[in-house]
Design a protein around this motif. Sequence first.
Motif, PDB file in Angstrom:
ATOM      1  N   ASP A  21       0.855  -1.188   0.000  1.00 22.88           N
ATOM      2  CA  ASP A  21       0.000   0.000   0.000  1.00 22.88           C
ATOM      3  C   ASP A  21       0.889   1.235   0.000  1.00 22.88           C
ATOM      4  O   ASP A  21       1.723   1.403   0.900  1.00 22.88           O
ATOM      5  CB  ASP A  21      -0.913   0.027   1.227  1.00 22.88           C
ATOM      6  CG  ASP A  21      -1.915  -1.119   1.243  1.00 22.88           C
ATOM      7  OD1 ASP A  21      -2.177  -1.677   0.166  1.00 22.88           O
ATOM      8  OD2 ASP A  21      -2.413  -1.455   2.336  1.00 22.88           O
ATOM      9  N   MET A  30       0.971   5.075   0.625  1.00 20.49           N
ATOM     10  CA  MET A  30       0.141   6.014   1.376  1.00 20.49           C
ATOM     11  C   MET A  30       0.613   7.451   1.155  1.00 20.49           C
ATOM     12  O   MET A  30       1.820   7.735   1.163  1.00 20.49           O
ATOM     13  CB  MET A  30       0.191   5.694   2.872  1.00 20.49           C
ATOM     14  CG  MET A  30      -0.144   4.256   3.226  1.00 20.49           C
ATOM     15  SD  MET A  30      -1.812   3.761   2.783  1.00 20.49           S
ATOM     16  CE  MET A  30      -2.767   4.891   3.802  1.00 20.49           C
ATOM     17  N   GLN A  50      -4.998   9.004   2.057  1.00 16.39           N
ATOM     18  CA  GLN A  50      -5.456   7.775   1.437  1.00 16.39           C
ATOM     19  C   GLN A  50      -4.279   7.000   0.864  1.00 16.39           C
ATOM     20  O   GLN A  50      -3.140   7.467   0.866  1.00 16.39           O
ATOM     21  CB  GLN A  50      -6.485   8.076   0.337  1.00 16.39           C
ATOM     22  CG  GLN A  50      -7.748   8.751   0.831  1.00 16.39           C
ATOM     23  CD  GLN A  50      -8.780   8.943  -0.258  1.00 16.39           C
ATOM     24  OE1 GLN A  50      -8.666   8.390  -1.346  1.00 16.39           O
ATOM     25  NE2 GLN A  50      -9.806   9.732   0.031  1.00 16.39           N
ATOM     26  N   GLY A  51      -4.558   5.796   0.402  1.00 15.47           N
ATOM     27  CA  GLY A  51      -3.519   4.942  -0.150  1.00 15.47           C
ATOM     28  C   GLY A  51      -4.017   4.179  -1.360  1.00 15.47           C
ATOM     29  O   GLY A  51      -5.208   4.169  -1.666  1.00 15.47           O
ATOM     30  N   GLN A  52      -3.096   3.550  -2.044  1.00 15.83           N
ATOM     31  CA  GLN A  52      -3.427   2.712  -3.193  1.00 15.83           C
ATOM     32  C   GLN A  52      -2.636   1.417  -3.100  1.00 15.83           C
ATOM     33  O   GLN A  52      -1.429   1.435  -2.857  1.00 15.83           O
ATOM     34  CB  GLN A  52      -3.117   3.424  -4.505  1.00 15.83           C
ATOM     35  CG  GLN A  52      -3.490   2.615  -5.745  1.00 15.83           C
ATOM     36  CD  GLN A  52      -3.302   3.393  -7.038  1.00 15.83           C
ATOM     37  OE1 GLN A  52      -3.019   4.588  -7.016  1.00 15.83           O
ATOM     38  NE2 GLN A  52      -3.444   2.723  -8.172  1.00 15.83           N
ATOM     39  N   THR A  53      -3.331   0.291  -3.275  1.00 13.90           N
ATOM     40  CA  THR A  53      -2.673  -1.012  -3.263  1.00 13.90           C
ATOM     41  C   THR A  53      -2.163  -1.340  -4.663  1.00 13.90           C
ATOM     42  O   THR A  53      -2.936  -1.297  -5.625  1.00 13.90           O
ATOM     43  CB  THR A  53      -3.637  -2.107  -2.783  1.00 13.90           C
ATOM     44  OG1 THR A  53      -4.122  -1.777  -1.471  1.00 13.90           O
ATOM     45  CG2 THR A  53      -2.943  -3.458  -2.735  1.00 13.90           C
ATOM     46  N   GLN A  61       3.336   0.495   3.281  1.00 13.67           N
ATOM     47  CA  GLN A  61       2.924  -0.373   4.371  1.00 13.67           C
ATOM     48  C   GLN A  61       2.186  -1.583   3.823  1.00 13.67           C
ATOM     49  O   GLN A  61       1.878  -1.660   2.638  1.00 13.67           O
ATOM     50  CB  GLN A  61       2.047   0.380   5.373  1.00 13.67           C
ATOM     51  CG  GLN A  61       0.748   0.905   4.829  1.00 13.67           C
ATOM     52  CD  GLN A  61       0.004   1.796   5.806  1.00 13.67           C
ATOM     53  OE1 GLN A  61       0.603   2.647   6.474  1.00 13.67           O
ATOM     54  NE2 GLN A  61      -1.287   1.605   5.925  1.00 13.67           N
ATOM     55  N   ASN A  62       1.935  -2.543   4.722  1.00  9.78           N
ATOM     56  CA  ASN A  62       1.215  -3.773   4.351  1.00  9.78           C
ATOM     57  C   ASN A  62       1.876  -4.477   3.170  1.00  9.78           C
ATOM     58  O   ASN A  62       1.205  -4.874   2.206  1.00  9.78           O
ATOM     59  CB  ASN A  62      -0.251  -3.456   4.039  1.00  9.78           C
ATOM     60  CG  ASN A  62      -1.111  -4.703   4.022  1.00  9.78           C
ATOM     61  OD1 ASN A  62      -0.804  -5.691   4.676  1.00  9.78           O
ATOM     62  ND2 ASN A  62      -2.186  -4.678   3.243  1.00  9.78           N
TER      63      ASN A  62
END
Length: 203
Positions: free
Chosen positions: A41, A43, A131-134, A197-198
Motif C-alpha cells: 500500500d 500512502m 489515502q492509499g493505493q494497493t 505499508q502492508n
Amino acid sequence: KSVTYHPQGSNIYSVNGTKLIKILVSGDNWLDPSTFRVAFDLMNMESGNDKQLRPLGGAHAFFKRMRILCNGQVVEDIDDFNRVSEMFLILSSKDARKNIQAEAFGRVFDTRDFQNSSLNASNYFGIKPGQGQTVLFKPLSGILNQSKYLPLRYCPLTIELELVSNADTPIISSFSADTGPNTEFKATNCSKLWQIQNVQAKC
C-alpha cells in the motif's frame, strides 16, 4: 494453492524510517515463479489539504536495490533496481506495459507526455491526502523470470528490497512556480510525503 508471505520486522517503511524490506519465501511446496508478485500500500501522508501524491513509473520505482538470497547465498544483487526495471519496461511491447501497469498505478506514459504537456495536474489524478493505493509488481529477476518450479524446501528464497534514498525520486517533485495556472504541477497541489505499508509477497 495461493500463498501470502509477510516481511520480517516492520510493517511500515519510509525513506526516513525503516528502508529495508526482507521477505522469506519458504515451505514444503514448489514455487511457480511466473505467479510471484510483491504487493504493498502506497500512502499519501499529507493531511488537511489537496496535495495529491503522483507516482512516476511503476511500483518498482520506489526501490533502489534488490537482493535475492538462497540458503544464505546471494544469487542476485541488482543495484539501481528502479532504473533497470524501468529500462526493461520501456523496451517491452505497449500491450505488455499496459498489463504491467494495470497491476500497478494503472497509467502508461513516457517523457513525451510531459514534453507536450498532455499530462498536468488537472488530468493526472494521484493519491489523495490521507489515502492509499494497493499496487503490486513482479520483480525484475532472473530466478523469478524462468519457467522452472523452485523446490522451496531445498532452496528457500529471501527477497530484500531497499527503498530509494531520496523521497522525491519516484514521484512528481519538480514544480513550476506557485503563481502559474492551476493545471501545472506545483508545491500546492503535489504531495512529497509518502510511506509504504502492508507489504506482502503473493505467489
